[in-house]
Enzyme design. Structure first.
Site, PDB file in Angstrom:
ATOM      1  N   ASN A  10       0.871  -1.175   0.000  1.00  0.00           N
ATOM      2  CA  ASN A  10       0.000   0.000   0.000  1.00  0.00           C
ATOM      3  C   ASN A  10       0.906   1.221   0.000  1.00  0.00           C
ATOM      4  O   ASN A  10       1.497   1.553   1.023  1.00  0.00           O
ATOM      5  CB  ASN A  10      -0.895  -0.028   1.250  1.00  0.00           C
ATOM      6  CG  ASN A  10      -1.738   1.232   1.380  1.00  0.00           C
ATOM      7  OD1 ASN A  10      -1.772   2.064   0.469  1.00  0.00           O
ATOM      8  ND2 ASN A  10      -2.416   1.373   2.509  1.00  0.00           N
ATOM      9  N   TRP A  11       1.032   1.848  -1.156  1.00  0.00           N
ATOM     10  CA  TRP A  11       1.964   2.966  -1.271  1.00  0.00           C
ATOM     11  C   TRP A  11       1.405   4.255  -0.657  1.00  0.00           C
ATOM     12  O   TRP A  11       2.106   5.263  -0.589  1.00  0.00           O
ATOM     13  CB  TRP A  11       2.343   3.186  -2.755  1.00  0.00           C
ATOM     14  CG  TRP A  11       3.053   2.015  -3.371  1.00  0.00           C
ATOM     15  CD1 TRP A  11       3.327   0.800  -2.768  1.00  0.00           C
ATOM     16  CD2 TRP A  11       3.591   1.931  -4.697  1.00  0.00           C
ATOM     17  NE1 TRP A  11       3.993  -0.023  -3.654  1.00  0.00           N
ATOM     18  CE2 TRP A  11       4.166   0.636  -4.843  1.00  0.00           C
ATOM     19  CE3 TRP A  11       3.633   2.808  -5.778  1.00  0.00           C
ATOM     20  CZ2 TRP A  11       4.779   0.220  -6.032  1.00  0.00           C
ATOM     21  CZ3 TRP A  11       4.244   2.387  -6.956  1.00  0.00           C
ATOM     22  CH2 TRP A  11       4.822   1.110  -7.074  1.00  0.00           C
ATOM     23  N   LYS A  12       0.148   4.242  -0.274  1.00  0.00           N
ATOM     24  CA  LYS A  12      -0.496   5.417   0.342  1.00  0.00           C
ATOM     25  C   LYS A  12      -0.278   6.657  -0.541  1.00  0.00           C
ATOM     26  O   LYS A  12      -0.223   6.526  -1.753  1.00  0.00           O
ATOM     27  CB  LYS A  12      -0.002   5.611   1.781  1.00  0.00           C
ATOM     28  CG  LYS A  12      -0.175   4.317   2.601  1.00  0.00           C
ATOM     29  CD  LYS A  12       0.012   4.500   4.084  1.00  0.00           C
ATOM     30  CE  LYS A  12      -0.164   3.153   4.791  1.00  0.00           C
ATOM     31  NZ  LYS A  12      -0.117   3.250   6.244  1.00  0.00           N
ATOM     32  N   HIS A  96      -9.482   1.163   4.838  1.00  0.00           N
ATOM     33  CA  HIS A  96      -8.224   1.360   5.559  1.00  0.00           C
ATOM     34  C   HIS A  96      -8.469   2.302   6.741  1.00  0.00           C
ATOM     35  O   HIS A  96      -9.268   3.232   6.641  1.00  0.00           O
ATOM     36  CB  HIS A  96      -7.159   1.931   4.620  1.00  0.00           C
ATOM     37  CG  HIS A  96      -5.792   1.880   5.217  1.00  0.00           C
ATOM     38  ND1 HIS A  96      -5.356   2.813   6.134  1.00  0.00           N
ATOM     39  CD2 HIS A  96      -4.783   0.993   5.069  1.00  0.00           C
ATOM     40  CE1 HIS A  96      -4.121   2.501   6.511  1.00  0.00           C
ATOM     41  NE2 HIS A  96      -3.749   1.390   5.882  1.00  0.00           N
ATOM     42  N   GLU A  98      -6.879   4.705   7.827  1.00  0.00           N
ATOM     43  CA  GLU A  98      -6.662   6.125   7.518  1.00  0.00           C
ATOM     44  C   GLU A  98      -7.899   6.718   6.845  1.00  0.00           C
ATOM     45  O   GLU A  98      -8.231   7.894   7.049  1.00  0.00           O
ATOM     46  CB  GLU A  98      -5.402   6.270   6.654  1.00  0.00           C
ATOM     47  CG  GLU A  98      -4.153   6.019   7.501  1.00  0.00           C
ATOM     48  CD  GLU A  98      -2.976   5.411   6.750  1.00  0.00           C
ATOM     49  OE1 GLU A  98      -2.953   5.451   5.510  1.00  0.00           O
ATOM     50  OE2 GLU A  98      -2.067   4.892   7.432  1.00  0.00           O
ATOM     51  N   GLU A 168      -5.251  -4.795  10.487  1.00  0.00           N
ATOM     52  CA  GLU A 168      -4.248  -3.755  10.712  1.00  0.00           C
ATOM     53  C   GLU A 168      -4.548  -3.048  12.028  1.00  0.00           C
ATOM     54  O   GLU A 168      -5.377  -2.129  12.075  1.00  0.00           O
ATOM     55  CB  GLU A 168      -4.288  -2.728   9.573  1.00  0.00           C
ATOM     56  CG  GLU A 168      -3.987  -3.320   8.210  1.00  0.00           C
ATOM     57  CD  GLU A 168      -3.373  -2.299   7.265  1.00  0.00           C
ATOM     58  OE1 GLU A 168      -2.425  -2.656   6.568  1.00  0.00           O
ATOM     59  OE2 GLU A 168      -3.817  -1.134   7.251  1.00  0.00           O
ATOM     60  N   GLY A 174       2.657   2.414  10.839  1.00  0.00           N
ATOM     61  CA  GLY A 174       3.611   3.510  10.695  1.00  0.00           C
ATOM     62  C   GLY A 174       4.290   3.909  11.991  1.00  0.00           C
ATOM     63  O   GLY A 174       4.938   4.946  12.069  1.00  0.00           O
ATOM     64  N   SER A 214       3.551  -2.016  10.373  1.00  0.00           N
ATOM     65  CA  SER A 214       5.006  -2.103  10.583  1.00  0.00           C
ATOM     66  C   SER A 214       5.566  -3.486  10.276  1.00  0.00           C
ATOM     67  O   SER A 214       6.476  -3.958  10.959  1.00  0.00           O
ATOM     68  CB  SER A 214       5.373  -1.662  12.002  1.00  0.00           C
ATOM     69  OG  SER A 214       4.970  -0.315  12.208  1.00  0.00           O
ATOM     70  N   GLY A 235       2.986  -0.995   4.317  1.00  0.00           N
ATOM     71  CA  GLY A 235       3.061   0.433   4.021  1.00  0.00           C
ATOM     72  C   GLY A 235       4.496   0.844   3.740  1.00  0.00           C
ATOM     73  O   GLY A 235       5.009   0.680   2.641  1.00  0.00           O
ATOM     74  N   GLY A 236       5.167   1.366   4.767  1.00  0.00           N
ATOM     75  CA  GLY A 236       6.505   1.934   4.608  1.00  0.00           C
ATOM     76  C   GLY A 236       7.492   1.040   3.857  1.00  0.00           C
ATOM     77  O   GLY A 236       8.208   1.506   2.959  1.00  0.00           O
TER      78      GLY A 236
HETATM   79  P1  13P Z   1       3.125   0.471   7.721  1.00  0.00           P
HETATM   80  O1  13P Z   1       3.658  -0.832   7.118  1.00  0.00           O
HETATM   81  O2  13P Z   1       3.843   1.664   7.232  1.00  0.00           O
HETATM   82  O3  13P Z   1       2.989   0.371   9.197  1.00  0.00           O
HETATM   83  O4  13P Z   1       1.632   0.622   7.135  1.00  0.00           O
HETATM   84  C1  13P Z   1       0.768  -0.437   7.213  1.00  0.00           C
HETATM   85  C2  13P Z   1      -0.452  -0.108   6.435  1.00  0.00           C
HETATM   86  O5  13P Z   1      -1.229   0.746   6.823  1.00  0.00           O
HETATM   87  C3  13P Z   1      -0.684  -0.836   5.197  1.00  0.00           C
HETATM   88  O6  13P Z   1      -1.957  -0.603   4.692  1.00  0.00           O
END
Ligand code: 13P
Length: 259
Positions: A10-12, A96, A98, A168, A174, A214, A235-236
């Site tokens: 997920n590149w956000k 998600h 977010e 999640e 994050g 994470s 994510g990251g």
């Molecule tokens: P991180 O891997 O950056 O914690 O993000 C997880 C995420 O929200 C994937 O959708």
């Protein structure tokens, strides 16, 4: 049949189309031939077309990070399923945390979007998870149970075959704080029980449940070795070719040991 391990990035809101092309190119080079793990990349809307070009003729699949619940028309700023399908998008992340936290997405909205995705042959990756306050209050199972029941209401058994769930924990996203493998496994087993109540044990046994929060090359193997953890939503660590490659490799090792 063991469940196919899935590693989804997920590149956000990261990567311009130009930067996204570079990242996709590196991913295709490293893991675009293997087929043991289902690899999905989810760039922002503006990079979908470019990334679709980069991953064509590879085993990497394309996901979006959201979709409208409306088919077309006067909905300024929205993107429809037809628009995604036209760009060879096969997956879509829905609900998600977010989007729930910053854009007011409710379980009812997540449910509508999930149904629209399924009706249009897009594979929904439906996210659930508790906040830190909810976990500290001992409410995680109640919260996740509700997200599962309300978010996945009204899905036919045939459609349900396509659904992917992502657990999640919001406090792990994050933050560098990962759920321990045991904590994640507990919730994944609970989610599978909820899925069984909704769709029957046989279907629940087949449904992929990914962990997100994470997940990194150094903790992936332990998480992926748990019985009910079928992959990761990253994510990251999905923004760097080397890290994402290492996560796919961890997925391949887990697939081999679970086979
Ligand atoms: P991180 O891997 O950056 O914690 O993000 C997880 C995420 O929200 C994937 O959708």
């Amino acid at each position: 049949m063991p469940r196919t391990i899935t590693i989804a990035g997920n590149w956000k809101m990261n990567k311009t189309a130009t930067e996204a092309a570079e990242l996709a190119k590196g991913i295709v080079q490293n893991v675009g031939r293997q087929t043991e793990v289902s690899v999905v990349v989810c760039p922002p809307f503006t990079a979908l077309q470019t990334v679709a070009g980069e991953i064509a003729n590879s085993s990497v699949r394309l996901g979006a990070q959201n979709v409208s619940d409306k088919p077309s028309g006067a909905y300024t700023g929205e993107v429809s399923v037809a628009m995604l399908r036209d760009l060879h998008v096969t997956h879509v992340i829905l609900g998600h945390s977010e989007r729930r936290e910053y854009y007011g997405e409710t379980d009812a909205i997540v449910n509508r979007k999930t149904l629209v995705a399924l009706e249009n042959a897009l594979i929904p990756i439906v996210c659930v998870g508790e906040t830190l306050a909810q976990r500290e209050a001992g409410e995680e199972f109640a919260v996740i149970g509700r997200q599962i029941r309300d978010g996945l209401a009204g899905i036919s058994p045939a459609q349900f075959e396509k659904v992917i769930i992502a657990y999640e924990p919001v406090w792990a996203i994050g933050t560098g704080k990962t759920a321990t493998p045991a904590q994640a496994q507990d919730v994944h087993a609970f989610i599978r029980k909820e899925l069984a109540a909704l769709q029957g044990a046989e279907q629940a046994r087949k449904t992929r449940i990914l962990y997100g929060g994470s997940m990194k090359p150094d903790n992936a193997a332990a998480l992926l070795s748990e019985a009910d953890i079928d992959g990761g939503l990253i994510g990251g660590a999905a923004l760097k070719v080397a890290d994402f490659t290492a996560l796919v490799e961890a997925g391949r090792a887990a697939a081999a040991s679970k086979a």
